[in-house]
Write a protein that holds these residues in place. Structure first.
Motif, PDB file in Angstrom:
ATOM      1  N   LYS A   1       0.757  -1.279   0.129  1.00 54.96           N
ATOM      2  CA  LYS A   1       0.010   0.082  -0.084  1.00 54.96           C
ATOM      3  C   LYS A   1       0.695   1.070  -0.020  1.00 54.96           C
ATOM      4  CE  LYS A   1      -4.024  -2.298   1.845  1.00 54.96           C
ATOM      5  NZ  LYS A   1      -4.774  -2.592   2.951  1.00 54.96           N
ATOM      6  N   LYS A   2       1.966   0.974  -0.052  1.00 55.18           N
ATOM      7  CA  LYS A   2       3.035   2.226  -0.144  1.00 55.18           C
ATOM      8  C   LYS A   2       2.840   3.315   1.067  1.00 55.18           C
ATOM      9  CE  LYS A   2       4.549   1.043  -4.417  1.00 55.18           C
ATOM     10  NZ  LYS A   2       4.986  -0.355  -4.047  1.00 55.18           N
ATOM     11  N   PHE A   3       2.869   2.681   2.175  1.00 48.48           N
ATOM     12  CA  PHE A   3       2.715   3.480   3.290  1.00 48.48           C
ATOM     13  C   PHE A   3       3.966   3.918   3.699  1.00 48.48           C
ATOM     14  CE2 PHE A   3      -1.433   1.074   5.241  1.00 48.48           C
ATOM     15  CZ  PHE A   3      -2.088   1.608   4.318  1.00 48.48           C
ATOM     16  N   SER A   4       3.992   5.462   3.862  1.00 48.80           N
ATOM     17  CA  SER A   4       5.361   6.067   4.452  1.00 48.80           C
ATOM     18  C   SER A   4       5.267   6.708   5.839  1.00 48.80           C
ATOM     19  CB  SER A   4       5.826   6.928   3.322  1.00 48.80           C
ATOM     20  OG  SER A   4       5.046   8.021   3.396  1.00 48.80           O
ATOM     21  N   THR A   5       3.925   6.993   6.270  1.00 49.12           N
ATOM     22  CA  THR A   5       3.827   7.577   7.933  1.00 49.12           C
ATOM     23  C   THR A   5       2.920   6.814   8.534  1.00 49.12           C
ATOM     24  OG1 THR A   5       1.937   8.939   7.143  1.00 49.12           O
ATOM     25  CG2 THR A   5       3.987   9.907   6.482  1.00 49.12           C
ATOM     26  N   PHE A   6       3.091   7.160   9.919  1.00 50.25           N
ATOM     27  CA  PHE A   6       2.297   6.482  10.863  1.00 50.25           C
ATOM     28  C   PHE A   6       0.762   6.682  10.603  1.00 50.25           C
ATOM     29  CE2 PHE A   6       0.630   6.820  15.264  1.00 50.25           C
ATOM     30  CZ  PHE A   6       0.650   5.475  15.393  1.00 50.25           C
ATOM     31  N   GLY A   7       0.621   7.937  10.153  1.00 48.93           N
ATOM     32  CA  GLY A   7      -0.985   8.316  10.167  1.00 48.93           C
ATOM     33  C   GLY A   7      -1.676   7.243   8.927  1.00 48.93           C
ATOM     34  N   GLN A   8      -0.764   7.085   7.957  1.00 47.01           N
ATOM     35  CA  GLN A   8      -1.617   5.868   7.071  1.00 47.01           C
ATOM     36  C   GLN A   8      -1.741   4.596   7.588  1.00 47.01           C
ATOM     37  OE1 GLN A   8       1.665   6.822   4.270  1.00 47.01           O
ATOM     38  NE2 GLN A   8       0.392   7.646   2.773  1.00 47.01           N
ATOM     39  N   LEU A   9      -0.704   4.277   8.374  1.00 38.45           N
ATOM     40  CA  LEU A   9      -0.730   3.212   9.115  1.00 38.45           C
ATOM     41  C   LEU A   9      -1.964   2.982  10.016  1.00 38.45           C
ATOM     42  CD1 LEU A   9       0.964   0.329   8.978  1.00 38.45           C
ATOM     43  CD2 LEU A   9       1.825   1.114  11.079  1.00 38.45           C
ATOM     44  N   GLN A  10      -1.930   4.184  10.776  1.00 38.34           N
ATOM     45  CA  GLN A  10      -3.151   4.195  11.884  1.00 38.34           C
ATOM     46  C   GLN A  10      -4.419   4.103  11.141  1.00 38.34           C
ATOM     47  OE1 GLN A  10      -2.625   5.100  15.183  1.00 38.34           O
ATOM     48  NE2 GLN A  10      -4.689   5.030  15.426  1.00 38.34           N
ATOM     49  N   ASP A  11      -4.746   5.028   9.932  1.00 41.32           N
ATOM     50  CA  ASP A  11      -5.912   4.843   9.312  1.00 41.32           C
ATOM     51  C   ASP A  11      -6.456   3.590   8.725  1.00 41.32           C
ATOM     52  OD1 ASP A  11      -6.151   7.408   9.919  1.00 41.32           O
ATOM     53  OD2 ASP A  11      -5.551   8.073   7.692  1.00 41.32           O
ATOM     54  N   GLU A  12      -5.365   2.709   8.435  1.00 41.05           N
ATOM     55  CA  GLU A  12      -5.718   1.318   7.930  1.00 41.05           C
ATOM     56  C   GLU A  12      -6.538   0.504   8.795  1.00 41.05           C
ATOM     57  OE1 GLU A  12      -4.991   0.115   5.144  1.00 41.05           O
ATOM     58  OE2 GLU A  12      -5.144  -2.157   5.426  1.00 41.05           O
ATOM     59  N   LYS A  13      -6.090   0.531  10.169  1.00 39.70           N
ATOM     60  CA  LYS A  13      -6.737   0.027  11.262  1.00 39.70           C
ATOM     61  C   LYS A  13      -6.674   0.904  12.435  1.00 39.70           C
ATOM     62  CE  LYS A  13      -7.339  -4.369  13.582  1.00 39.70           C
ATOM     63  NZ  LYS A  13      -6.574  -5.229  14.378  1.00 39.70           N
ATOM     64  N   PRO A  14      -7.749   1.654  12.721  1.00 35.68           N
ATOM     65  CA  PRO A  14      -7.711   2.509  13.715  1.00 35.68           C
ATOM     66  C   PRO A  14      -8.033   1.988  15.153  1.00 35.68           C
ATOM     67  CG  PRO A  14      -9.746   2.929  12.405  1.00 35.68           C
ATOM     68  CD  PRO A  14      -8.775   2.110  11.648  1.00 35.68           C
ATOM     69  N   ARG A  15      -7.527   2.408  16.070  1.00 31.40           N
ATOM     70  CA  ARG A  15      -7.613   1.796  17.465  1.00 31.40           C
ATOM     71  C   ARG A  15      -9.203   1.991  17.805  1.00 31.40           C
ATOM     72  NH1 ARG A  15      -3.079   2.721  21.355  1.00 31.40           N
ATOM     73  NH2 ARG A  15      -2.678   4.639  20.366  1.00 31.40           N
ATOM     74  N   ILE A  16      -9.492   3.238  17.427  1.00 33.37           N
ATOM     75  CA  ILE A  16     -11.030   3.749  17.838  1.00 33.37           C
ATOM     76  C   ILE A  16     -11.768   4.228  16.577  1.00 33.37           C
ATOM     77  CG2 ILE A  16     -10.285   5.794  18.808  1.00 33.37           C
ATOM     78  CD1 ILE A  16     -12.499   5.310  20.731  1.00 33.37           C
ATOM     79  N   GLU A  17     -12.962   3.690  16.216  1.00 27.97           N
ATOM     80  CA  GLU A  17     -13.580   4.165  15.108  1.00 27.97           C
ATOM     81  C   GLU A  17     -15.043   4.614  15.549  1.00 27.97           C
ATOM     82  OE1 GLU A  17     -14.190   2.425  10.467  1.00 27.97           O
ATOM     83  OE2 GLU A  17     -13.061   1.137  12.107  1.00 27.97           O
ATOM     84  N   SER A  18     -15.569   5.439  14.990  1.00 30.52           N
ATOM     85  CA  SER A  18     -17.145   5.703  15.170  1.00 30.52           C
ATOM     86  C   SER A  18     -17.836   5.236  14.066  1.00 30.52           C
ATOM     87  CB  SER A  18     -17.248   7.175  14.907  1.00 30.52           C
ATOM     88  OG  SER A  18     -18.547   7.743  15.044  1.00 30.52           O
ATOM     89  N   LYS A  19     -18.939   4.509  14.655  1.00 30.72           N
ATOM     90  CA  LYS A  19     -19.873   4.083  13.663  1.00 30.72           C
ATOM     91  C   LYS A  19     -21.235   4.708  13.940  1.00 30.72           C
ATOM     92  CE  LYS A  19     -17.602  -0.011  13.048  1.00 30.72           C
ATOM     93  NZ  LYS A  19     -17.232  -0.616  11.908  1.00 30.72           N
ATOM     94  N   GLY A  20     -21.287   6.108  14.161  1.00 31.40           N
ATOM     95  CA  GLY A  20     -22.521   6.766  13.968  1.00 31.40           C
ATOM     96  C   GLY A  20     -23.074   6.596  15.349  1.00 31.40           C
ATOM     97  N   TYR A  21     -24.603   6.764  15.118  1.00 32.32           N
ATOM     98  CA  TYR A  21     -25.284   6.542  16.731  1.00 32.32           C
ATOM     99  C   TYR A  21     -26.780   6.234  16.181  1.00 32.32           C
ATOM    100  CZ  TYR A  21     -27.019  11.112  14.922  1.00 32.32           C
ATOM    101  OH  TYR A  21     -27.496  12.118  14.297  1.00 32.32           O
ATOM    102  N   VAL A  22     -27.494   5.608  17.263  1.00 28.61           N
ATOM    103  CA  VAL A  22     -28.745   5.078  17.544  1.00 28.61           C
ATOM    104  C   VAL A  22     -29.789   6.274  18.085  1.00 28.61           C
ATOM    105  CG1 VAL A  22     -30.225   3.271  17.831  1.00 28.61           C
ATOM    106  CG2 VAL A  22     -27.706   2.715  17.747  1.00 28.61           C
ATOM    107  N   LYS A  23     -30.858   6.321  17.512  1.00 21.31           N
ATOM    108  CA  LYS A  23     -31.507   7.206  18.294  1.00 21.31           C
ATOM    109  C   LYS A  23     -32.639   6.564  19.090  1.00 21.31           C
ATOM    110  CE  LYS A  23     -32.379  12.203  17.229  1.00 21.31           C
ATOM    111  NZ  LYS A  23     -32.709  13.192  16.109  1.00 21.31           N
ATOM    112  N   VAL A  24     -32.640   6.607  20.353  1.00 17.28           N
ATOM    113  CA  VAL A  24     -33.697   5.979  21.208  1.00 17.28           C
ATOM    114  C   VAL A  24     -34.467   7.119  22.024  1.00 17.28           C
ATOM    115  CG1 VAL A  24     -34.252   4.260  22.883  1.00 17.28           C
ATOM    116  CG2 VAL A  24     -32.193   4.076  21.614  1.00 17.28           C
ATOM    117  N   ASP A  25     -35.842   7.387  21.421  1.00 16.22           N
ATOM    118  CA  ASP A  25     -36.569   8.326  22.025  1.00 16.22           C
ATOM    119  C   ASP A  25     -35.758   9.663  22.109  1.00 16.22           C
ATOM    120  OD1 ASP A  25     -38.743   6.703  21.979  1.00 16.22           O
ATOM    121  OD2 ASP A  25     -38.304   5.972  24.144  1.00 16.22           O
ATOM    122  N   GLN A  26     -35.417  10.125  21.124  1.00 16.89           N
ATOM    123  CA  GLN A  26     -34.754  11.593  21.153  1.00 16.89           C
ATOM    124  C   GLN A  26     -33.426  11.563  21.815  1.00 16.89           C
ATOM    125  OE1 GLN A  26     -35.769  13.692  18.530  1.00 16.89           O
ATOM    126  NE2 GLN A  26     -37.287  12.279  18.389  1.00 16.89           N
TER     127      GLN A  26
END
Lengths: 461, 526
Positions: free
Chosen positions: B369-394
């Motif tokens: 994947k021609k990664f050269s920086t830590f940021g690229q490696l990080q984005d590949e498999k982030p240690r924390i990732e947001s998956k959006g949210y669920v709305k329960v009664d507002q």
């Protein structure tokens, strides 16, 4: 570049793996009630059990990572290496097989007691036996960790968490509550006495009597006869007679605490209060001893740790109020104790109603005045309740006239101020005439229940 | 002072010897480094763990991480004597001090260790990569954060009458959690506005800390991936050094009968056994065959900015070959050389194979994947990732996936508070009412945790003291997985018909099942 050697102390370079904020665990009364409830009902602790599985799993995973690193980078002796490999296998097995299953069973509410969990794991282990190569004894030992899963997690007033095994819940709760009470009130205040060669002087009482004899504030002099010494080696037996009838189930206190919760917590805190007090005194024998007498059909005296634990776990508010029987049990118990004259007996009765089961046979003299009082008034109170009150009055009168011991009786009624105009209060007051007076305990003041009981029954007795 | 000087005389003598060795081997000595010798070896282990977990020696750990490490320490699971070098500029070298009087074997060990460390320092001075500068900046930021935290805890405790026993842990967790968030670039993360600064000490602290942490994240993302080159060079010099020392005849080691290789001191295991040394050394040796002399080799190594430059000297087939051949070679010798004869070969080798697997993954990613920086490696498999949210009664329930052991139930409180504060009216960090669901793989469990906070009647004494519900369930594909018979609690549950799942993204079907189960089970009134 010049080469320099500097010395750095441990203060300048602190260990990053150190625990912060190691302060005394402070529990609110409401939290204590919550813990007690969790303890009494394992169904309620599921959330905490699931959390326990997660933290075990995470701990496992971190340990595995470290062991892998250690095997690769640290020179190990043969037994050490063997140990680590074994641990690694065990941890892997726990993480991959046992914990997922345990979590699911906790979800399903299938695993609630230690026995259930251990049995379940033993079944799992049979599979492993065939795969071989793991020291089973060691695994079994390791599995003791899983005891944590049925532990109770308590959070203190600052939100710090502590996980305790079921066996130590009572001790921890009791110690916290007892110390709490000890801070509020002391039956024998330490700072009010002065140790002298001829005995310990009670400063406040001495001062008081000096004021009286010299008719001056401050007293002009303290005479020899004014000095009041601490009575030596005097022992006290305290009986806490707690109502366990149906009505105690009512949730009256803040935080949905029932009267029963309050009574149990108060019993526990008083029990530990005296326990701690005795330990601090360092006397040859215990100066105070507290026993709890639950008011139920066949009353027994709860006077040691295992009985106390059993009482806390099984106490239930049900049935009628067998007050007379409980008082008699306490009397029998007290009379069996040393026939030493220097013994004081305190009866502390906590109830929210009137007794309603008279006892037979009854061998005390009935008070005619009280009988007359009940026959003259118009009342909705049931005749058996009136019988009980007359019986109780007879018993108390008899105790008061007993010369062999000092019997002190205090009577607490749980209820608000409005109770003063109700029959319950009036009858009770009438019954206790010439013995003591009933004291109202405000349900909102549950935290102070213990303090109030101590103050009213021991200090002003 | 004189006494201590004599105590360390031996070590200083060996240190000077090692510098001379290095000069003889490479031609020059590094000048910009600091070496810290720990008298207490536990402290050395601690620093090593902190670097491996967080990336820098001064970073703050969360309470969860500390608990786990402490328990590992109690069980004696922590690796001792690991190579601990922080490749910043100046290079930081951490060593456990050997005994004051060195025997021949210890002297040799220390000399080799120092040569290895000097190689790192030398590389950091000469390299064209931004890695050393960025690591120095990260070190600075972490030191500032630590000071900031200590001072604020102190001040907070001083100002309040009842003493905030929780403050230390909360600030620790706060920094740990936000570091993770910002590094992974989770955009849902809440940052208080500048005007909030003046209201409380706490606001001021959190704004300050968050600013530093976001700078840290930005800086660290730019860091070149440089580990193969660092380790390769150090192991190359180290191998040369060992050969040179043995040839000098100062040290004699027993030779086993079959092969002619001398048995080196056991304490050198961490420098000789791990796969990273084997592989990186093999790569450098292969490169050596392609260049004319050592000088050219070194100048090439110094010119590389990132590992990808090194690897691209070869074709992908060559790299694969290097991996496979050296893994086999390694598997033949390492178990006999460094481990007891009583252990089973498969047991030990599986550990090393795991190390090779990590290197294999890393090389694959970097090369393909021609990664050269830590940021690229990080984005590949982030240690924390947001998956959006669920709305329960507002009410919003935020969903995350976490691949990190730093977040436990206590740290969920912080996640929770910050999610809840993702709104306009920033008042205090304390009680707030949005909830979080976190997916996490721990060992063999893929688990989903709900963390819900109910309304409090009273002002809580600490951010941890909230009426919480933590529920956890496994994420599985099994059909009956989320159909538990829990009739006894049916009256407690609220009607959750009004649940809106449209704001979720990138989720698998079992994950959705787990979310539905948790919401049904966990969101009832306390």
């Amino acid at each position: 570049m010049p080469h320099r050697i500097n010395f750095i102390t441990a203060e300048e370079f602190t260990d990053p793996i150190q625990a912060y904020g190691d302060v005394e665990f402070i529990l609110d009364f409401e939290d204590a009630a919550q813990v007690l409830r969790l303890w009494r009902n394992p169904h309620l602790g599921r959330s905490s059990r699931e959390g326990a599985v997660l933290s075990l799993a995470a701990k496992n995973a971190v340990a595995m990572e470290n062991i892998v690193q250690k095997i690769m980078t640290t020179y190990l002796t043969a037994p050490e290496e063997e140990r680590l490999l074994n641990e690694l296998k065990i941890l892997r097995f726990m993480g991959d097989r046992i914990l997922p299953d345990v979590l699911e069973r906790v979800n399903r509410n299938e695993l609630q007691t230690l026995e259930e969990i251990l049995k379940y794991i033993q079944d799992l282990l049979r599979n492993l036996k065939y795969e071989g190569s793991v020291d089973l004894d060691q695994l079994a030992e390791k599995l003791n960790q899983l005891q944590e899963i049925i532990d109770i997690e308590i959070t203190d007033a600052f939100g710090r968490k502590k996980r305790i095994s079921r066996e130590s819940v009572m001790d921890l709760l009791g110690k916290i509550l007892g110390r709490f009470l000890l801070k509020q009130i002391s039956v024998a205040p330490i700072d009010e006495v002065q140790k002298r060669p001829r005995g310990t002087i009670r400063l406040r009482e001495t001062y008081k009597s000096a004021i009286l004899s010299s008719q001056n504030i401050p007293p002009t002099s303290v005479k020899q006869e004014d000095i009041i010494r601490v009575k030596k080696d005097r022992r006290s037996l305290v009986y806490l007679i707690v109502d366990m009838s149906q009505s105690m189930k009512k949730a009256v206190f803040e935080g949905k605490m029932s009267r029963l919760d309050g009574a149990l917590l108060t019993s526990l805190s008083l029990y530990y209060y005296f326990k701690i007090l005795n330990r601090r005194k360092r006397k040859r024998f215990d100066m105070f001893k507290l026993a709890v007498v639950p008011v139920r059909k066949n009353p027994t005296v709860v006077d040691d740790d295992s009985k106390m634990e059993n009482y806390l776990l099984t106490a239930d508010a049900k049935g009628k109020t067998y007050m007379v029987q409980a008082v008699q049990t306490a009397i029998d118990h007290a009379k069996k104790q040393r026939v030493d004259k220097d013994i004081d007996v305190y009866f502390t009765i906590v109830t929210d109603g009137m007794p309603n089961v008279p006892t037979f046979p009854y061998n005390y003299r009935k008070n005619e005045e009280l009988q007359k009082y009940f026959s003259e008034i118009q009342t909705k109170t049931k005749p058996e309740t009136i019988d009980c009150l007359i019986q109780l009055n007879g018993i108390f009168k008899h105790l008061k006239n007993d010369r062999t011991r000092n019997w002190n009786i205090s009577y607490f009624l749980m209820g608000t101020e409005s109770l003063r105009n109700k029959e319950l209060f009036i009858h009770t007051k009438q019954m206790l005439k010439g013995i003591t007076r009933p004291i109202l305990i405000d349900p909102a003041q549950i935290k102070k229940l213990g303090e109030q009981i101590l103050r009213e029954s021991m200090m002003h007795a | 002072m004189l006494k201590t000087e004599t105590e360390f005389d031996e070590i200083v003598r060996v240190y000077n010897l090692a510098r001379d060795d290095f000069k003889a081997l490479v031609g020059e000595t590094p000048e910009n480094y600091r070496a810290l010798l720990f008298v207490n070896p536990d402290l050395h282990v601690s620093v090593n763990r902190v670097i491996e977990i967080t990336g820098t020696p001064q970073a703050i750990l969360t309470a969860e991480q500390i608990t786990h490490l402490k328990s590992a320490r109690i069980n004696d699971f922590l690796p001792v004597g690991k190579e601990t070098i922080y490749n910043s500029l100046p290079t930081l070298i951490y060593l456990s001090a050997p005994s004051y009087e060195l025997n021949k074997e210890q002297e040799f060990t220390l000399r080799v260790m120092l040569i290895h460390a000097f190689a790192h320092a030398y590389m950091n001075e000469k390299t064209e990569s931004n890695s050393p500068q960025i690591l120095s900046r990260l070190y600075q930021i972490d030191t500032v954060l630590k000071e900031l935290m200590t001072n604020n805890v102190f001040q907070l405790n001083k100002e309040s009458s009842d003493g905030h026993a929780w403050a230390w842990q909360y600030f620790q967790d706060l920094i740990g959690v936000i570091r993770l968030f910002t590094e992974a670039g989770v955009e849902d993360f809440y940052i208080p506005p500048e005007i909030a600064r003046k209201y409380t000490l706490f606001n001021n602290f959190s704004i300050e800390a968050i600013n530093y942490l976001s700078e840290r994240a930005k800086v660290s993302r730019k860091k070149h991936l440089h580990e193969l080159i660092d380790e390769g060079f150090a192991h190359y010099v180290q191998a040369k050094g060992i050969e040179y020392l043995i040839k000098s005849g100062d040290y004699e080691f027993k030779k086993s009968v079959e092969d002619k290789e001398p048995k080196l001191p056991n304490e050198l295991k961490s420098f000789l056994a791990p796969p990273i040394g084997e592989f990186s050394l093999a790569v450098i040796r292969r490169l050596e065959t392609k260049v004319e002399n050592e000088k050219e080799l070194f100048s090439k190594l110094f010119n590389y900015k990132s590992d990808i430059n090194l690897l691209e000297e070869f074709t992908w087939d060559e790299v694969k070959d290097l991996l496979a051949v050296n893994k086999n070679l390694h598997s033949e010798g390492v178990v006999e050389k460094w481990h007891s004869t009583r252990s089973r070969w498969t047991d030990i080798w599986s550990v090393y194979a795991y190390g090779w697997k990590i290197i294999d993954e890393y090389t694959r990613k970097v090369y393909r994947k021609k990664f050269s920086t830590f940021g690229q490696l990080q984005d590949e498999k982030p240690r924390i990732e947001s998956k959006g949210y669920v709305k329960v009664d507002q009410k919003k329930v935020y969903v995350f996936e976490v691949n990190d052991y730093g977040i436990g139930i206590d740290q969920l409180v912080i996640l929770h508070n910050h999610m809840a504060l993702y709104r306009d009216d920033f008042k205090t960090i304390l009680p707030a009412f949005a909830d979080v669901i976190v997916f996490k793989k721990i060992g063999g469990i893929h688990v989903s945790t709900l963390f819900a906070v109910h309304k409090t009647k009273h002002q809580p004494l600490s951010p941890y003291n909230l009426p919480v519900v933590t529920r956890a369930v496994q994420v599985t594909k099994r059909k009956d997985a989320y159909k538990f018979d829990l009739d006894e609690e049916s009256e407690d549950k609220v009607d959750v018909s009004n649940v809106d799942y449209t704001y979720l993204r990138k989720l698998t079907q079992p994950q959705r099942g787990a979310i539905a189960y948790l919401i049904k089970e966990g969101l009832f009134e306390l």
